[in-house]
Every structure is written in C-alpha cells, then in structure tokens.
Design a protein around this motif. Structure first.
Motif, short mmCIF file in Angstrom:
data_model
loop_
_atom_site.label_atom_id
_atom_site.label_comp_id
_atom_site.label_asym_id
_atom_site.label_seq_id
_atom_site.Cartn_x
_atom_site.Cartn_y
_atom_site.Cartn_z
N SER A 38 -25.56 -40.44 54.38
CA SER A 38 -24.39 -40.78 53.57
C SER A 38 -23.42 -39.60 53.50
O SER A 38 -22.20 -39.79 53.61
N ARG A 41 -21.68 -39.20 56.86
CA ARG A 41 -20.77 -40.33 57.07
C ARG A 41 -19.49 -40.20 56.25
O ARG A 41 -18.39 -40.41 56.75
N TYR A 42 -19.65 -39.83 54.98
CA TYR A 42 -18.47 -39.76 54.12
C TYR A 42 -17.62 -38.53 54.42
O TYR A 42 -16.39 -38.55 54.22
N PHE A 84 -19.67 -44.82 45.07
CA PHE A 84 -20.72 -43.85 45.37
C PHE A 84 -22.08 -44.37 44.89
O PHE A 84 -23.07 -44.35 45.63
N SER A 87 -23.15 -47.43 47.07
CA SER A 87 -23.51 -47.12 48.45
C SER A 87 -24.82 -46.33 48.53
O SER A 87 -25.62 -46.54 49.46
N ILE A 188 -13.25 -41.89 48.62
CA ILE A 188 -14.15 -41.40 49.67
C ILE A 188 -14.55 -39.95 49.38
O ILE A 188 -15.70 -39.55 49.65
N CYS A 191 -17.41 -39.97 47.01
CA CYS A 191 -18.65 -40.32 47.70
C CYS A 191 -19.18 -39.16 48.53
O CYS A 191 -20.39 -38.92 48.59
N ALA A 192 -18.27 -38.43 49.19
CA ALA A 192 -18.68 -37.30 50.02
C ALA A 192 -19.30 -36.20 49.17
O ALA A 192 -20.38 -35.68 49.49
N SER A 195 -22.70 -37.35 47.68
CA SER A 195 -23.75 -37.45 48.71
C SER A 195 -24.21 -36.08 49.17
O SER A 195 -25.40 -35.85 49.41
N GLY A 221 -18.61 -43.45 59.49
CA GLY A 221 -17.60 -42.67 58.79
C GLY A 221 -16.20 -43.16 59.04
O GLY A 221 -15.41 -43.36 58.11
N SER A 225 -16.18 -46.30 56.38
CA SER A 225 -15.70 -45.54 55.21
C SER A 225 -14.18 -45.42 55.19
O SER A 225 -13.53 -45.76 54.20
#
Length: 315
Positions: A38, A41-42, A84, A87, A188, A191-192, A195, A221, A225
């Motif tokens: 994750s 990807r983010y 977040f 996911s 995003i 989330c990044a 993660s 990503g 995303s």
C-alpha cells in the motif's frame, strides 16, 4: 454530452481501472506485506497525480482570477482518512479471504451509500433502491461460490465497506464545490503517509521486494490510485451517490472480464447471469433520468463551501 452521461462514463472508467487492478493488489503481496505494498502504491500514485496537478496550474490561476476557485486540500484530508482506513482494511483482508468474497463484501457499499445518504437528509428515489437490490443479487452470483461464512478477512472487508461508503458520501458532498485535483492529491497523500507509517512500524520492506513487485506497484499506483480515484471525484460531480455507488461496483464485473481476457478464465453461466443482473441494476437506478424534465445541477446536490469549484469543472 450531458452532465449525467459524462459523470457515468467517468465512474465506469474508475470501475474499469479498479477492477483490472484487483489482480495487481493480490500479486503485489507475493513479496511485500499489505502495508508495504500500500505504501509503495500510494507513493507512486501521489507522484503521478502531482504531475497532473502541476500541469493544470494555468487553469487554477484563471479560476482564481475569475473568483471561481476554491481549494480542495483540506477536504481531501477528510476523504483521505476514509479512503486510507478502507483501503488498508481491504488490503489486509485480502490475506484472509478469497478474491470473490472480498469483491462481494467490499461492494456492499451499494446498499450502505443510499442508507447513509438518507441519514444525511437526502432523498433516494425508489428506482435507486430497486437498482441496488438487483445489483447486489448480481454481485452475489458473480462473486460468491460455495457456502458463505464470515472469516477474519471477511470481517475486515465488511468493516472496510462502511468506510468506502463514507468516502463516497464525503466526495458527493464536496466534489462539485472544490478543486477536484487538489482534493485527489490530498486524499492520496493521506493514504501514502499512513501506509508508510504502518509499513515502517509493522513490516520489513526491502529494496529487493520492491524491485520484484514494481509492475503491480506501478499499475496499482498510477491506474488505480492516481487516475481512478480522480475519475471518481469528477464523476461524482454529476451523479447522485446511490447510482454512483452502483456504477463504481462494476469493478467486480471488469475484474471478472479482465480475468477472462488476460488470464484465460471462463465465465460460468451463473457468473454471466450475475453480470447481466448488475447491468440491469445500473439501468434501473438511472431510470428516473429519462422522466426528469429538469435534472438537478451538481451545484445544488450538496452544501459544500461557497465560492466556486474545480478549474476543470464544466458548467
């Protein structure tokens, strides 16, 4: 092209990318843990959407000069917290359930979204409820095989479906009123950061594992995303939350079809019937548009911040 049709195409585009990314989410955990995948990807998704944000700096400047600009940064933090949580629950849940059950349980937001919309004071048309019921039946036929039992991974997917519903309702409230790309970048980024914190705290992520997983990382990503969640924001400018949820749930259909085309899988008669029922549900939920002489403009669908919208928002 009408606003409703444009929004539906955006949402179907997002569903297509989410559906084809599902395999990447599974294979990305061959050498990485759910948090590590994750995070990677983010981070890739954030880099990709920042390029888009920079490319449209001129459009934002014009919107600011015209007085129609309204920042989406802080609203993206709100939707990002929902996204977040959802996911991460989805990614971890995939380690303890089957792909079909994960798709079915996650997409129960088809029902949760209209319920949430009613609790927030919105009126949901009868055809929306009917379409949701038909779509859930189709999703069951498409995704579920054998007996249904709620394992640990299933429970995580179920909890996550409530947060996906929250994210959809949050986007519905603010998408038509703020800069959509800024909102996407912000959610995003949340989330990044989240993660990365989980990966550093609970997993060991090696450069070798990242290198071996670069294809599912890049696909997840960039396509899922960066592109798909941005399409969702633009699509929800023109669509009410209940039909939007059904259109986005088509990720299960696209996932099954991509399995046929890419992996050589064959759809059974039961699965084909499920796809057709989901299509019927989507058609039913849109029926009201054909009988409405004056469709409600996006600006009247919520009470977001006053003062304008995204520089890319077509009025």
């Amino acid at each position: 092209m009408s606003q409703q049709l444009r929004g539906s195409l955006y949402l179907l585009g997002a569903a297509f990318l989410w559906g084809t990314t599902f395999v990447a989410q599974m294979t990305g955990m061959d050498e990485l843990g759910p948090y590590g995948y994750s995070a990677a990807r983010y981070v890739v998704g954030l880099a990709a959407i920042l390029v888009v944000w920079y490319a449209f700096r001129g459009a934002r400047a014009k919107a600011k000069a015209a007085g129609t600009y309204h920042s989406g940064w802080r609203y993206g933090v709100g939707s990002g917290l929902f996204m977040f949580t959802a996911s991460i629950l989805q990614q971890v849940g995939m380690t303890g359930t089957t792909a079909g059950k994960a798709a079915f349980i996650t997409s129960l937001y088809i029902v949760l979204v209209p319920i949430g919309a009613v609790l927030l004071g919105k009126r949901i048309r009868k055809e929306n409820w009917a379409g949701a019921a038909i779509a859930v039946a189709g999703l069951y036929l498409l995704s579920m095989h054998g007996s249904f039992s709620l394992a640990y991974g299933d429970a995580l997917e179920l909890i996550g479906s409530f947060f996906w519903a929250g994210q959809i309702l949050f986007i519905d409230r603010f998408a038509a009123h703020v800069d959509a790309i800024e909102l996407s970048v912000s959610q995003i980024a949340v989330c990044a950061v989240g993660s990365i914190a989980l990966a550093l705290g609970f997993e060991t992520v090696t450069m070798t594992a990242l290198a071996h997983s670069w294809i599912p990382i890049a696909f997840g990503g960039i396509c899922s995303s960066a592109i798909a969640f941005t399409l969702q924001i633009f699509g929800q400018k023109y669509a009410d939350p209940a039909p939007a949820a059904i259109l986005m749930s088509f990720e299960a259909v696209f996932g099954a079809l991509s399995g046929c085309l890419v992996l050589g899988e064959i759809l059974t008669a039961r699965e084909t019937a499920g796809c057709l029922l989901m299509l019927a549900g989507a058609i039913v939920t849109q029926a009201g548009l054909f009988f409405s002489a004056t469709p409600q403009p996006p600006s009247q669908r919520g009470e977001g911040p006053k003062g304008g919208g995204s520089p890319l928002h077509d009025e």
